[in-house]
Design an enzyme around this catalytic site. Structure first.
Site, PDB file in Angstrom:
ATOM      1  N   HIS A 196      -4.719   3.986 -10.781  1.00  0.00           N
ATOM      2  CA  HIS A 196      -3.982   3.178  -9.797  1.00  0.00           C
ATOM      3  C   HIS A 196      -2.795   2.533 -10.499  1.00  0.00           C
ATOM      4  CE1 HIS A 196      -3.150  -0.046  -6.917  1.00  0.00           C
ATOM      5  NE2 HIS A 196      -3.917   0.583  -6.052  1.00  0.00           N
ATOM      6  N   CYS A 234      -0.254   4.808  -4.945  1.00  0.00           N
ATOM      7  CA  CYS A 234      -0.288   3.627  -4.084  1.00  0.00           C
ATOM      8  C   CYS A 234       1.143   3.240  -3.730  1.00  0.00           C
ATOM      9  CB  CYS A 234      -1.014   2.479  -4.779  1.00  0.00           C
ATOM     10  SG  CYS A 234      -1.033   0.985  -3.775  1.00  0.00           S
ATOM     11  N   HIS A 261      -2.939   6.023  -1.534  1.00  0.00           N
ATOM     12  CA  HIS A 261      -3.072   4.772  -0.774  1.00  0.00           C
ATOM     13  C   HIS A 261      -1.752   4.605  -0.039  1.00  0.00           C
ATOM     14  CE1 HIS A 261      -6.055   2.590  -3.739  1.00  0.00           C
ATOM     15  NE2 HIS A 261      -6.581   3.649  -3.163  1.00  0.00           N
ATOM     16  N   ASP A 306      -3.965   1.877   3.423  1.00  0.00           N
ATOM     17  CA  ASP A 306      -4.193   0.723   2.547  1.00  0.00           C
ATOM     18  C   ASP A 306      -3.939  -0.546   3.351  1.00  0.00           C
ATOM     19  OD1 ASP A 306      -4.892  -0.536   0.244  1.00  0.00           O
ATOM     20  OD2 ASP A 306      -3.227   0.194  -0.961  1.00  0.00           O
ATOM     21  N   HIS A 307      -3.903  -1.652   2.640  1.00  0.00           N
ATOM     22  CA  HIS A 307      -3.761  -2.979   3.273  1.00  0.00           C
ATOM     23  C   HIS A 307      -3.093  -2.955   4.641  1.00  0.00           C
ATOM     24  CE1 HIS A 307      -3.451  -4.722  -1.071  1.00  0.00           C
ATOM     25  NE2 HIS A 307      -4.528  -3.996  -0.881  1.00  0.00           N
ATOM     26  N   TYR A 320      -7.933  -5.967   4.391  1.00  0.00           N
ATOM     27  CA  TYR A 320      -8.981  -4.981   4.695  1.00  0.00           C
ATOM     28  C   TYR A 320      -9.701  -5.205   6.023  1.00  0.00           C
ATOM     29  CZ  TYR A 320      -8.074  -2.905   0.232  1.00  0.00           C
ATOM     30  OH  TYR A 320      -7.445  -2.254  -0.795  1.00  0.00           O
TER      31      TYR A 320
END
Ligand code: DNO
Length: 344
Positions: A196, A234, A261, A306-307, A320
């Protein structure tokens, strides 16, 4: 491409059945959360997670994360013991059908944000980062939003002292040492490692960070060319730096990207940004361009939204929640479908 969803295990307030109801969802991304960093996860704990996921009609082929013990990052003699444990974790994951392990090599701190509930004009909220607010914090006595306070004040101080003077070069060498140790286990089990990027992709509190963009990836793959040494792409982490051309990176590394991500962020000043819903028009990350570059260049990895934001009154674990990540998953699935069909 396989669409997945992060699930924080049995303590997650989002039921697996709800995740399954997001159409196109193949599986969950999860981890064993109650074993101290550096120890071997019980096979039975992994089996339990897998059987819960499978019973809900979901796969469990991605683990995020198997954390790397700080002694490995520091290059201490005890790294040998912790790396042996890590190898066993890879083997145990493989035994339950895991194909990809996400991890990071950030000293001490994982992702950093200064605001967990940045309010948008439409009333939704998201994570945000403010460079000045971060600089004003005392790293020895941190109470950062969202950062799990796994260290006491004394432990944190001692750990930061151990990193004093560590250069980027030394940290990189420690990463290469670790990867060379574990690659034979990945070759034997078929498990892909997906590092990551640092979030945000620059040094924080004087600690070196070494997975920030193309130059870092180049030297990493030159040092450890094994195809099991791959990336978690990401977009929110890499995208925080305006120096990163994410569409170009997605195309260049499509086959090294074992896990993506995908998320959105909007620049808000020099180094400041806030996160937003996944749509391309909602921020500065060209989500569509990235998906197209991935598809065109033979990407075969896992994807997860992702977020997301908190929307519709949800008050979820920062980044999340269910709703906005579900909308993100559907948006992303649509983009992949459109691009894949166009390409055929
Ligand atoms: C934050 C996540 C990170 C990530 C780890 C991977 O939401 O993207 O915490 O899981 O850095 O090791």
């Amino acid at each position: 491409m396989k669409m997945t969803f992060r699930w924080y295990g049995e303590k997650d307030c989002i039921p697996l059945a709800y995740i399954k109801q997001i159409q196109g969802m193949s599986g969950v991304v999860t981890a064993v959360y109650d074993t101290p960093v550096g120890e071997v996860w019980e096979l039975s704990a992994l089996e339990r997670l897998k059987s819960l996921a499978n019973a809900a009609g979901l796969e469990m082929e991605v683990i995020e994360s198997v954390p790397v013990h700080e002694d490995i990052k520091l290059g201490k003699p005890s790294r040998v013991r912790y790396t042996e444990a890590y190898k066993q974790n890879i083997r145990n994951c493989a035994k339950v059908g895991v194909k990809c392990i996400c991890y990071n090599f950030m000293p001490v701190f994982d992702w950093l944000r200064t605001d967990l509930k940045f309010v948008h004009p439409d009333g939704s909220n998201s994570l945000a980062y403010d460079g000045a607010a971060l600089a004003a914090l005392d790293p020895d006595d941190l109470h950062l939003p969202g950062w799990d306070e796994s260290y006491s004040k004394d432990e944190l101080g001692a750990l930061l002292a151990e990193y004093k003077g560590m250069t980027h070069e030394q940290l990189f060498e420690n990463l290469v040492w670790f990867l060379r140790e574990i690659m034979p286990v990945c070759d034997e089990t078929g498990v892909n490692m997906a590092i990551h990027p640092d979030d945000p992709p620059w040094d924080v509190f004087g600690l070196p960070r070494i997975v920030c963009g193309e130059a870092d990836y180049e030297r990493l793959f030159a040092a450890v060319p094994d195809p099991h040494n791959g990336i978690t792409f990401c977009t929110g982490s890499l995208g925080a730096s305006r120096e990163n051309d994410l569409v170009a990176l997605a195309g260049k590394y499509a086959k090294r990207i074992h896990f993506a991500h995908l998320r959105q962020l909007k620049y808000d000043g020099d180094v400041n940004f806030y996160e937003n819903g996944h749509q391309t028009a909602a921020g500065d990350v060209d989500v569509f361009g990235i998906v197209r570059a991935l598809v065109r260049n033979g990407f075969e990895g896992y994807v997860r939204p992702d977020h997301g934001r908190n929307v519709w009154g949800e008050d979820a674990k920062p980044g999340y929640g269910l709703y906005d990540r579900a909308m993100g998953a559907c948006y992303l699935t649509g983009l992949f479908e459109a691009v894949e069909k166009e390409e055929k």
